[in-house]
Design a protein around this motif. Structure first.
Motif: not given
Length: 142
Positions: A79-91, A105-111
């Motif tokens: 998002d505009e703050n640099g926080v991962i969008n897990r749903e979009k990444l997984v899709a 992968f999304a779980d590994e990189c969510k933080a």
């Protein structure tokens, strides 16, 4: 803009599935990088898109990190703050890969941590390159 998003989804999906960019995908990445560079200004390495293509982790200048953030934000991975969008990444990563691997992968990189949105995006970029083996083809079962 929608066509750029679709192209980048295909781009990242192919990277994760095969660990390389085709020339066409490289061109899309370069187009996105150029667009972000115009928005942000600053001095990027002349071969930024190629370095990004090869997973060069020395792209750690502030302008390089912010360009990575801009690219990721344009396609919805952050998002505009640099926080991962897990749903979009997984899709996106599920196209051409098993959903379970995309979720792993999304779980590994969510933080994706950092003090700024650019640091957070660079953290995701680093995490991808550290964990892209998740997408390696499983050996055939005997």
């Amino acid at each position: 803009m929608q066509s750029l998003q679709v192209a980048f989804v295909v781009l990242l999906g192919a990277v994760c599935a095969t660990a390389f960019f085709t020339e066409e995908q490289h061109d899309v990445a370069k187009m996105l990088a150029d667009s972000c560079h115009k928005e942000l200004g600053g001095d990027l390495p002349e071969d930024f898109a190629t370095k990004m293509r090869h997973g060069d982790l020395t792209l750690n200048s502030e302008i390089s990190k912010c360009t990575i953030q801009c690219i990721f934000a344009k396609v919805g991975y952050t998002d505009e703050n640099g926080v991962i969008n897990r749903e979009k990444l997984v899709a996106s990563l599920s196209k051409g890969n098993p959903v379970e691997k995309a979720e792993q992968f999304a779980d590994e990189c969510k933080a994706n941590e950092g003090e700024s949105k650019c640091d957070k995006a660079f953290s995701l970029y680093q995490c991808y390159h550290k964990n892209k083996s998740i997408f390696a083809q499983d050996p055939p079962k005997a």
